[in-house]
Motif scaffolding. Structure first.
Motif, mmCIF file in Angstrom:
data_model
loop_
_atom_site.group_PDB
_atom_site.id
_atom_site.type_symbol
_atom_site.label_atom_id
_atom_site.label_comp_id
_atom_site.label_asym_id
_atom_site.label_seq_id
_atom_site.Cartn_x
_atom_site.Cartn_y
_atom_site.Cartn_z
ATOM 1 N N ASP A 107 0.818 -1.421 0.099
ATOM 2 C CA ASP A 107 0.075 0.054 -0.050
ATOM 3 C C ASP A 107 0.869 1.154 0.230
ATOM 4 O O ASP A 107 2.136 1.129 -0.073
ATOM 5 C CB ASP A 107 -1.116 0.153 1.340
ATOM 6 C CG ASP A 107 -0.386 0.100 2.581
ATOM 7 O OD1 ASP A 107 0.982 0.312 2.768
ATOM 8 O OD2 ASP A 107 -1.241 -0.108 3.414
ATOM 9 N N ARG A 108 0.284 2.516 -0.026
ATOM 10 C CA ARG A 108 1.199 3.587 -0.244
ATOM 11 C C ARG A 108 1.804 3.860 1.335
ATOM 12 O O ARG A 108 2.750 4.834 1.300
ATOM 13 C CB ARG A 108 0.012 4.914 -0.325
ATOM 14 C CG ARG A 108 -0.593 4.904 -1.705
ATOM 15 C CD ARG A 108 0.305 4.513 -2.829
ATOM 16 N NE ARG A 108 -0.607 4.406 -4.122
ATOM 17 C CZ ARG A 108 -0.185 4.063 -5.026
ATOM 18 N NH1 ARG A 108 1.147 3.920 -5.240
ATOM 19 N NH2 ARG A 108 -0.911 3.893 -6.184
ATOM 20 N N GLN A 109 1.732 3.342 2.187
ATOM 21 C CA GLN A 109 2.542 3.392 3.418
ATOM 22 C C GLN A 109 3.321 2.283 3.817
ATOM 23 O O GLN A 109 4.236 2.455 4.755
ATOM 24 C CB GLN A 109 1.356 3.242 4.640
ATOM 25 C CG GLN A 109 0.605 4.566 4.636
ATOM 26 C CD GLN A 109 -0.504 4.615 3.586
ATOM 27 O OE1 GLN A 109 -1.203 3.640 3.282
ATOM 28 N NE2 GLN A 109 -0.725 5.661 3.096
ATOM 29 N N PRO A 157 -3.885 6.737 -5.919
ATOM 30 C CA PRO A 157 -2.704 7.600 -5.512
ATOM 31 C C PRO A 157 -2.691 8.172 -4.449
ATOM 32 O O PRO A 157 -1.747 8.180 -3.839
ATOM 33 C CB PRO A 157 -2.932 8.692 -6.795
ATOM 34 C CG PRO A 157 -3.606 8.131 -7.678
ATOM 35 C CD PRO A 157 -4.510 7.234 -7.113
ATOM 36 N N ASP A 158 -3.927 8.559 -3.699
ATOM 37 C CA ASP A 158 -3.946 9.024 -2.281
ATOM 38 C C ASP A 158 -3.915 7.870 -1.412
ATOM 39 O O ASP A 158 -3.820 7.894 -0.180
ATOM 40 C CB ASP A 158 -4.932 9.872 -2.143
ATOM 41 C CG ASP A 158 -6.517 9.590 -1.976
ATOM 42 O OD1 ASP A 158 -6.654 8.150 -2.262
ATOM 43 O OD2 ASP A 158 -7.338 9.971 -2.318
ATOM 44 N N GLY A 159 -3.992 6.712 -1.621
ATOM 45 C CA GLY A 159 -4.147 5.606 -0.892
ATOM 46 C C GLY A 159 -5.343 5.181 -0.325
ATOM 47 O O GLY A 159 -5.409 4.188 0.668
ATOM 48 N N ARG A 160 -6.364 5.731 -0.503
ATOM 49 C CA ARG A 160 -7.766 5.642 0.226
ATOM 50 C C ARG A 160 -8.720 4.798 -0.216
ATOM 51 O O ARG A 160 -9.786 4.722 0.026
ATOM 52 C CB ARG A 160 -8.278 7.199 0.604
ATOM 53 C CG ARG A 160 -7.211 8.058 1.464
ATOM 54 C CD ARG A 160 -7.986 9.419 1.643
ATOM 55 N NE ARG A 160 -6.976 10.400 2.484
ATOM 56 C CZ ARG A 160 -6.921 10.133 3.933
ATOM 57 N NH1 ARG A 160 -7.889 9.325 4.613
ATOM 58 N NH2 ARG A 160 -6.207 10.810 4.527
ATOM 59 N N THR A 161 -8.494 4.213 -1.680
ATOM 60 C CA THR A 161 -9.084 3.312 -2.334
ATOM 61 C C THR A 161 -8.213 2.116 -2.446
ATOM 62 O O THR A 161 -7.336 2.397 -2.902
ATOM 63 C CB THR A 161 -9.794 3.655 -3.669
ATOM 64 O OG1 THR A 161 -10.656 5.197 -3.319
ATOM 65 C CG2 THR A 161 -10.626 2.536 -4.224
ATOM 66 N N MET A 162 -8.465 1.038 -2.066
ATOM 67 C CA MET A 162 -8.024 -0.164 -2.423
ATOM 68 C C MET A 162 -8.779 -1.104 -3.463
ATOM 69 O O MET A 162 -10.290 -0.993 -3.256
ATOM 70 C CB MET A 162 -7.928 -1.070 -1.237
ATOM 71 C CG MET A 162 -7.072 -2.475 -1.320
ATOM 72 S SD MET A 162 -6.902 -3.587 -0.201
ATOM 73 C CE MET A 162 -8.375 -4.223 0.104
ATOM 74 N N TYR A 163 -8.190 -1.762 -4.464
ATOM 75 C CA TYR A 163 -8.823 -2.274 -5.386
ATOM 76 C C TYR A 163 -8.230 -3.859 -5.368
ATOM 77 O O TYR A 163 -7.485 -4.213 -4.934
ATOM 78 C CB TYR A 163 -8.374 -1.919 -6.927
ATOM 79 C CG TYR A 163 -8.774 -0.635 -7.051
ATOM 80 C CD1 TYR A 163 -10.276 -0.200 -7.331
ATOM 81 C CD2 TYR A 163 -8.050 0.575 -6.835
ATOM 82 C CE1 TYR A 163 -10.639 1.178 -7.769
ATOM 83 C CE2 TYR A 163 -8.268 1.855 -7.503
ATOM 84 C CZ TYR A 163 -9.720 2.198 -7.752
ATOM 85 O OH TYR A 163 -10.121 3.248 -7.952
#
Length: 292
Positions: A107-109, A157-163
Motif C-alpha cells: 500500500d502507499r504506506q 494515488p492517495d491510498g484511500r481506495t483499495m482495489y
C-alpha cells in the motif's frame, strides 16, 4: 511496443519498478524464478528459488518481499544464481495443501498485501484469502475470504481506495474498498467493475497518476483502463493472448511493463509468455517500498 529480449515465462507475473535501482523485477511462478532487468541497459538475469514465487515488492534497504508457496518471505538477490530466502510469516491457519500466495503489492504506506488461492483452478474452490503483512504487527487475520483466484490488488494515488479482483472464470469481478491509511484496514466493499461480459478475465493491475485502474484482460489480449468511477475509457491491445499483470516504471514512470502467460494456443505461440514495454501516454505512481 517493445519486447524484452531473451525473456520468456511460463507464468510471468508481478512486475514492479525499483526507482532506487532503476530496474524492473517480475516473477515466473512455476519456474520458481525472480527476474530483474536493468532499465537503462535492458540486461536481464534471474534467480532461482526453492518455492514458487508468486508476487514481489521492493524493500527499503534492498531485496524483495515475496508471497510464495508456504508464506511471506524476504528475498536477498546476490551474485549467486539462487536467492537467499528468509520466511517472515505464515497465516495463522496455514495455507493448506494445494494452496499458495498469488497477487500482491504494498500500500502507499509500505505495508505488504497478498492473497492466497487454490492452485488447481478447475476445482473452483473458494478458499482464497487476502492478508496484510507489516514488520510491526506481522501477518493479519484474513480481511477478505472466499476468493477463487485473488488478483488485481492496487491502491489509488492517495491510498484511500483499495482495489481487488477475482480472475477465476466463474467470478470475473473487480471490487473497490474504502481504505484507512492510518490503520491499513479496508471497508465498504462494492463492485467496481463487472467483467463477466468481457472476453478477458481481470488479472493483475496498476493505477496511474490520474487515479485510473489498468487491468490486464487475461485470455482477451488487451488491457482496460477504468476511471475512478468505474467506467472504461481506454482499451489497449497487446500481442499476447494472456497478459497477466502490468506496472508503471522507468525514469519518468511513463512506461508500462506487461507480463504474460503461455496459453498453448497456436495463434499465441510467438508472443505467449513474453514481456513487453509500452508507452500509454500517461504516468504511473511510484510504488512505496516495503517498510519505508
Amino acid at each position: 511496443m517493445e519486447r524484452v529480449s531473451g525473456v520468456s515465462c511460463t507464468v510471468g507475473e508481478s512486475p514492479t519498478w525499483s526507482a532506487a535501482e532503476g530496474a524492473w523485477y517480475w516473477v515466473d511462478i512455476p519456474a520458481r524464478r525472480v527476474w530483474r532487468m536493468d532499465g537503462s541497459t535492458g540486461a536481464a538475469r534471474y534467480w532461482d528459488n526453492a518455492e514458487m514465487v508468486a508476487c514481489v515488492a521492493a524493500k527499503a534497504g534492498g531485496g524483495l518481499i515475496a508471497g510464495m508457496e508456504s508464506g511471506i518471505f524476504s528475498l536477498s538477490l546476490g551474485a549467486e544464481q539462487t536467492a537467499a530466502a528468509l520466511k517472515l510469516a505464515t497465516p495463522a491457519a496455514g495455507l493448506g495443501e494445494g494452496m499458495r500466495f498469488n497477487d500482491g503489492r504494498c500500500d502507499r504506506q509500505g505495508r505488504f498485501w497478498a492473497g492466497t488461492m487454490f492452485m488447481d483452478m478447475s476445482a473452483a474452490r473458494a478458499v482464497g484469502q487476502l492478508y496484510r503483512y507489516d514488520a510491526a504487527r506481522g501477518i493479519s487475520a484474513p480481511f477478505v475470504s472466499e476468493l477463487l483466484t485473488q488478483n488485481g490488488t492496487a491502491f489509488s494515488p492517495d491510498g484511500r481506495t483499495m482495489y481487488l479482483s477475482d480472475s477465476h472464470p466463474q467470478r470475473r469481478m473487480v471490487w473497490a474498498f474504502d481504505y484507512d491509511i492510518a490503520d491499513g484496514v479496508p471497508s465498504n466493499r462494492r463492485v467496481f467493475a463487472d467483467m463477466t461480459k468481457e472476453a478477458g478475465r481481470p488479472d493483475g493491475a496498476a493505477v496511474d497518476a490520474d487515479g485510473c485502474y489498468w487491468i490486464c484482460a487475461n485470455d482477451g489480449g488487451y488491457l482496460l483502463r477504468y476511471t475512478p468511477e468505474g467506467k472504461v475509457d481506454r482499451r489497449v491491445e497487446v500481442p499476447m493472448l494472456k497478459p497477466s499483470m502490468c506496472a508503471f516504471g522507468g525514469k519518468d514512470l511513463d512506461t508500462l511493463l506487461v507480463t504474460s502467460i503461455v496459453s498453448g494456443k497456436p495463434e499465441d505461440a510467438e508472443w505467449g509468455g513474453s514481456v513487453v514495454l509500452l508507452r500509454p501516454g500517461v504516468k504511473g505512481v511510484a510504488e512505496t517500498l516495503f517498510g519505508a
